[in-house]
Design a protein around this motif. Structure first.
Motif, PDB file in Angstrom:
ATOM      1  N   UNK A   1     -11.768 -11.226  20.089  1.00  0.00           N
ATOM      2  CA  UNK A   1     -10.611 -11.623  20.881  1.00  0.00           C
ATOM      3  C   UNK A   1     -10.874 -12.979  21.512  1.00  0.00           C
ATOM      4  N   UNK A   2      -9.817 -13.769  21.735  1.00  0.00           N
ATOM      5  CA  UNK A   2      -9.997 -15.065  22.373  1.00  0.00           C
ATOM      6  C   UNK A   2     -10.499 -14.907  23.793  1.00  0.00           C
ATOM      7  N   UNK A   3     -11.196 -15.925  24.273  1.00  0.00           N
ATOM      8  CA  UNK A   3     -11.816 -15.836  25.588  1.00  0.00           C
ATOM      9  C   UNK A   3     -10.785 -15.668  26.695  1.00  0.00           C
ATOM     10  N   UNK A   4      -9.546 -16.159  26.459  1.00  0.00           N
ATOM     11  CA  UNK A   4      -8.536 -16.108  27.507  1.00  0.00           C
ATOM     12  C   UNK A   4      -7.951 -14.715  27.679  1.00  0.00           C
TER      13      UNK A   4
ATOM     14  N   UNK B   1     -25.428 -20.257  27.551  1.00  0.00           N
ATOM     15  CA  UNK B   1     -25.800 -21.610  27.159  1.00  0.00           C
ATOM     16  C   UNK B   1     -25.301 -21.983  25.776  1.00  0.00           C
ATOM     17  N   UNK B   2     -24.933 -20.970  24.977  1.00  0.00           N
ATOM     18  CA  UNK B   2     -24.382 -21.239  23.650  1.00  0.00           C
ATOM     19  C   UNK B   2     -22.849 -21.253  23.656  1.00  0.00           C
ATOM     20  N   UNK B   3     -22.243 -21.315  24.823  1.00  0.00           N
ATOM     21  CA  UNK B   3     -20.791 -21.288  24.935  1.00  0.00           C
ATOM     22  C   UNK B   3     -20.183 -22.510  24.239  1.00  0.00           C
ATOM     23  N   UNK B   4     -19.039 -22.337  23.554  1.00  0.00           N
ATOM     24  CA  UNK B   4     -18.404 -23.484  22.882  1.00  0.00           C
ATOM     25  C   UNK B   4     -18.049 -24.626  23.829  1.00  0.00           C
ATOM     26  N   UNK B   5     -17.861 -24.319  25.114  1.00  0.00           N
ATOM     27  CA  UNK B   5     -17.528 -25.367  26.085  1.00  0.00           C
ATOM     28  C   UNK B   5     -18.713 -26.268  26.396  1.00  0.00           C
ATOM     29  N   UNK B   6     -19.897 -25.900  25.949  1.00  0.00           N
ATOM     30  CA  UNK B   6     -21.081 -26.714  26.191  1.00  0.00           C
ATOM     31  C   UNK B   6     -22.153 -25.952  26.958  1.00  0.00           C
TER      32      UNK B   6
END
Length: 538
Positions: A105-108, A221-226
């Motif tokens: 599912x999307x993060x939102x 730390x591996x989040x797509x946002x950085x």
């Protein structure tokens, strides 16, 4: 005494002992943030540092919690195709499924209902100082200072926090600076506030430390946002790092309880009412002709409809609202899921306030020289990111030296603080936070006691008195375990005198120099146990 001119007997009292050094307080944090009010009687406390000792005093001077409001909305790009939610059992309406952690599912997305994804985004009351204060006192907090930079209608701005930090220059007692609401700013503004705290602690005052939160520290730390850790390290700079400690990740707490939430926490109640009506099957036909054999509308459905209509009635009394919330939780799994998501969002807090409480508890129980680590956090369910042994390697010993202390969960032990380093991890002098805080305590205690000898004759009598005063104080610290050494001479030494610490020119210029050497105890961060087999002897 003055010159004797009249015959008689004169009494002269001479001090036999030096002054004593009073140990300064070590665990007095100063919190900066927004409060409901800032009033002492009829006098405003806005923008001023005010000392409190309990949550009851916080309520008295600064009010209660903000009332958070969330907006319910269908997730952008949501639906069964985007969110891939699990199908409802039997295809029945009203089966609400929460988002699965780690799913596709999307993060939102916060939850799904009837193959549609929905989000709950906070729109009002996004202030966290109140809940952070509760977390502080839950973890052993005591006396502290509060600087209110605005009420719950004020915008969260970096300049407000910086002015609050500047206000602390007037106060001598605080030993920690905590700005938990800095993480509500944009990342660049948050960094600016944290740098201002470092400048205040290490540049201006030099008698306190800053406890910092990692921006977006609830992310992996591996989040797509950085990588939030790399971003934090790169942005912070290199100034005064030995006067600060940072902790990662954020923590999921149990501070906010179910009774603090309800249907009023969601601003668009009409949409909530529509979804619950659909879930309970109340949006269909009313049940046929009222004069038929069916006896009109189902009484139970009629009662539920009436209850739902009350959700938009602003005139309900508090007890009626409480009863309505209990009814909705009992009859609607969907509403219960919404409340669960709201509570989870409000209970995710940055860890700085909890660590300020841990510092206070450890200082009171063991002393400031005990590292505030290997201690469990109260009112904390779990860290927002599960850190493994390998994950902590780069946090604790990075090449940049900016060590980040980990908060980890251990099986059978709970959630522990598992690090005791400052951000200046490459420094052998100031690597550990307890060493820096112990030195601050020693320096401040001796500085304040030595003020009694300003303008005293700069001669041997004063030198001996000052040396005895400092030596007596350090002997007491050594006996309590604050200094390392088998005997006092191994733990510290005090030097003062002409030809030892001063030149004749120093005396002519009115300078009295004292050199104090101390061996501060350091934590056993790494314990190595060596095993080797030996030959059988019997």
């Amino acid at each position: 005494m003055g010159q004797m001119k009249t015959p008689g007997v004169y009494i002269v009292e001479k001090s036999a002992f030096p002054n004593s050094v009073v140990e300064v307080a070590t665990a007095v944090p100063a919190f900066i943030g927004h409060t409901e009010k800032a009033v002492n009687g009829g006098k405003s406390l806005a923008g001023k540092a005010w000392r409190i000792t309990s949550m009851a005093e916080f309520h008295s001077f600064f009010g209660g919690a903000p009332f958070p409001k969330f907006t319910l909305a269908e997730a952008q790009g949501g639906g069964a195709e985007a969110a891939t939610p699990p199908p409802a059992e039997g295809g029945e309406a009203g089966a609400a499924e929460p988002a699965a952690d780690g799913g596709s599912a999307p993060a939102a997305m916060d939850f799904t209902f009837n193959d549609k994804a929905y989000t709950l985004d906070q729109s009002e009351g996004h202030y966290i100082l109140y809940n952070c204060m509760r977390l502080f006192f839950q973890n052993g907090g005591g006396p502290c200072y509060i600087v209110s930079v605005g009420d719950y209608k004020a915008a969260v701005e970096a300049d407000r926090f910086k002015k609050g930090i500047e206000e602390l220059i007037k106060e001598q007692e605080p030993t920690m600076v905590v700005v938990p609401e800095a993480v509500l700013l944009e990342d660049a503004d948050c960094t600016g506030v944290q740098q201002a705290a470092l400048q205040h602690c290490g540049g201006k005052m030099r008698n306190r430390v800053a406890i910092l939160d990692v921006y977006d520290g609830y992310r992996d730390r591996q989040d797509p946002a950085g990588d939030c850790i790399d971003q934090f390290r790169n942005a912070l700079g290199i100034n005064y790092l030995d006067f600060a400690a940072a902790y990662y990740p954020w923590v999921d707490t149990s501070i906010v309880q179910d009774k603090e939430l309800g249907y009023e926490s969601i601003s668009n109640a009409d949409m909530v009412k529509t979804l619950i009506s659909e879930e309970l099957g109340l949006d269909g036909d009313s049940g046929g002709d009222k004069g038929g054999d069916a006896g009109g509308e189902d009484p139970k459905k009629a009662q539920l409809k009436e209850a739902l209509e009350k959700m938009t009635d602003p005139s309900l009394a508090d007890d009626e609202k409480e009863l309505l919330n209990k009814t909705l939780v009992q009859v609607s799994p969907l509403f219960k899921t919404m409340c669960k998501e709201l509570k989870a969002k409000l209970n995710r807090l940055p860890p700085s306030a909890a660590m300020a409480g841990i510092y206070t508890m450890v200082d009171n129980a063991r002393g400031v020289w005990k590292a505030p680590a290997n201690v469990s956090l109260n009112a904390v369910i779990a860290p927002s990111v599960n850190i493994t042994h390998d994950d902590q390697e780069d946090l604790n010993v990075p090449t940049s030296g900016k060590s980040i202390n980990a908060i980890r969960s251990f099986i059978g032990e709970g959630v522990l603080c598992w690090g005791a380093r400052t951000l200046d991890g490459n420094s052998l002098d100031w690597r550990y936070i307890n060493v820096r805080r112990t030195m601050i305590m020693l320096e401040e205690s001796i500085r304040l006691a030595s003020k009694a000898y300003v303008f005293e004759p700069n001669d041997a009598n004063t030198w001996v008195t000052v040396k005895s005063m400092i030596s007596n104080f350090l002997t007491g610290i050594w006996k309590r375990g604050g200094l390392a050494g088998a005997v006092p001479s191994d733990a510290f030494s005090v030097h003062v005198g002409l030809g030892e610490t001063m030149t004749p020119e120093d005396i002519l210029e009115g300078i009295l120099r004292v050199t104090v050497l101390v061996a501060v105890s350091r934590p056993a961060e790494f314990i190595e146990i060596t095993f080797q087999q030996q030959m059988q002897k019997s």
